[in-house]
Design a protein around this motif. Structure first.
Motif, PDB file in Angstrom:
ATOM      1  N   GLY A 218       0.859  -1.189   0.034  1.00 37.64           N
ATOM      2  CA  GLY A 218       0.110   0.029   0.160  1.00 37.64           C
ATOM      3  C   GLY A 218       0.712   1.223   0.057  1.00 37.64           C
ATOM      4  N   GLN A 219       2.141   1.200  -0.007  1.00 37.51           N
ATOM      5  CA  GLN A 219       2.990   2.095   0.008  1.00 37.51           C
ATOM      6  C   GLN A 219       4.065   2.452  -1.148  1.00 37.51           C
ATOM      7  N   GLY A 220       4.723   1.412  -1.440  1.00 41.26           N
ATOM      8  CA  GLY A 220       5.668   1.311  -2.426  1.00 41.26           C
ATOM      9  C   GLY A 220       6.839   0.318  -2.112  1.00 41.26           C
ATOM     10  N   TYR A 221       7.920   0.616  -2.535  1.00 37.36           N
ATOM     11  CA  TYR A 221       9.112   0.057  -2.458  1.00 37.36           C
ATOM     12  C   TYR A 221      10.198   0.620  -1.631  1.00 37.36           C
ATOM     13  N   ILE A 222      11.275  -0.363  -0.957  1.00 34.27           N
ATOM     14  CA  ILE A 222      12.238   0.368  -0.143  1.00 34.27           C
ATOM     15  C   ILE A 222      13.738  -0.602  -0.422  1.00 34.27           C
ATOM     16  N   ALA A 223      14.739   0.212  -0.534  1.00 36.49           N
ATOM     17  CA  ALA A 223      16.094  -0.419  -0.460  1.00 36.49           C
ATOM     18  C   ALA A 223      16.880  -0.146   0.851  1.00 36.49           C
ATOM     19  N   THR A 224      16.849  -0.996   1.634  1.00 34.87           N
ATOM     20  CA  THR A 224      17.489  -0.759   2.792  1.00 34.87           C
ATOM     21  C   THR A 224      19.081  -1.148   2.975  1.00 34.87           C
ATOM     22  N   ASP A 225      19.752  -0.509   3.795  1.00 30.97           N
ATOM     23  CA  ASP A 225      21.307  -0.915   4.002  1.00 30.97           C
ATOM     24  C   ASP A 225      21.221  -2.024   5.059  1.00 30.97           C
ATOM     25  N   GLU A 226      20.211  -2.351   5.857  1.00 25.67           N
ATOM     26  CA  GLU A 226      20.406  -3.489   6.613  1.00 25.67           C
ATOM     27  C   GLU A 226      18.859  -4.456   6.399  1.00 25.67           C
ATOM     28  N   VAL A 227      18.948  -5.732   6.548  1.00 24.23           N
ATOM     29  CA  VAL A 227      18.133  -6.452   6.474  1.00 24.23           C
ATOM     30  C   VAL A 227      16.982  -6.335   7.586  1.00 24.23           C
ATOM     31  N   SER A 228      15.864  -6.054   7.140  1.00 25.52           N
ATOM     32  CA  SER A 228      14.768  -5.771   8.320  1.00 25.52           C
ATOM     33  C   SER A 228      14.568  -7.104   9.108  1.00 25.52           C
TER      34      SER A 228
END
Length: 229
Positions: A218-228
């Motif tokens: 419902g929001q979009g996508y995210i590229a993170t520096d660390e694994v959630s």
């Protein structure tokens, strides 16, 4: 001046498209032998390809596969068939856009202009390499390298990945990605973005990076520096 290869066997439509695009100072070339489309593509060396799905000898999907095996040149499909699977297949093969016939010529021109701006402008940035969670993204070569293994990306896939990692740890909405990719979201379907993101993820999985891009429902996508967690 950009060089376009128009692969269309309907002579009337070909001439109409060529006339419209020529008004915008594009060099438009056609195909003389539809059993040797790839050879004529190699000889022409176009900056963008517009290709109909229904062609003599082999269909547009066949020639798209051959072109994609050797080039990341932008490809726009034209189709008079009303099958959603045609659009999905086009995107899966690495096409940059899909236009349903009949279409308004202004829409075609706008799409061509947007793709050419995107493909041949952002690659001129000074920063060519980007480090992301141990991987190296090469904006110039359209590649991602991780632990000695490299994958090739299409222009759209690289652009999506670039948008995400340049805004790492921030959610990038689907609407924002669509606007960035095609300049005007009215000209593209939401499903096309989904196909491109899924294809990008599948390629990243080959490097063991499939979970590096997260979907925020419902929001979009995210590229993170660390694994959630």
């Amino acid at each position: 001046m950009f060089k376009l290869l128009l692969i269309e066997d309907d002579a009337t439509l070909f001439n109409e498209i060529r006339e419209r695009l020529s008004q915008w100072s594009y060099e438009v070339y056609g195909v003389t032998e539809f059993n040797s489309v790839f050879e004529e593509f190699v000889q022409c060396k176009p900056d963008l390809v517009i290709i109909d799905i229904q062609l003599p000898k082999f269909d547009g999907f066949h020639w798209c596969r051959m072109i994609r095996n050797h080039s990341n040149v932008p490809i726009v499909f034209l189709s008079s068939r009303d099958h959603p699977t045609d659009m999905v297949m086009s995107m899966q093969l690495g096409a940059d856009d899909f236009i349903q016939k009949p279409f308004h010529f202004d829409v075609l021109v706008a799409k061509v202009q947007a793709i050419l701006r995107r493909v041949y402008n952002y690659n001129t940035e000074r920063v060519e390499l980007k480090a992301w969670r141990g991987a190296t993204v090469d904006y110039e070569k359209n590649t991602v390298t991780f632990k000695g293994k490299t994958i090739d990306l299409t222009k759209n896939e690289l652009f999506i990945l670039k948008q995400l990692i340049e805004q790492k740890n921030k959610i990038v909405s689907r609407e924002q990605l669509i606007r960035s990719l095609w300049d005007d979201k009215r000209f593209i379907s939401d499903n096309t973005l989904t196909v491109n993101v899924n294809r990008l993820r599948k390629k990243l999985e080959e490097l063991g990076l499939g979970n590096f891009i997260e979907t925020k429902v419902g929001q979009g996508y995210i590229a993170t520096d660390e694994v959630s967690l």
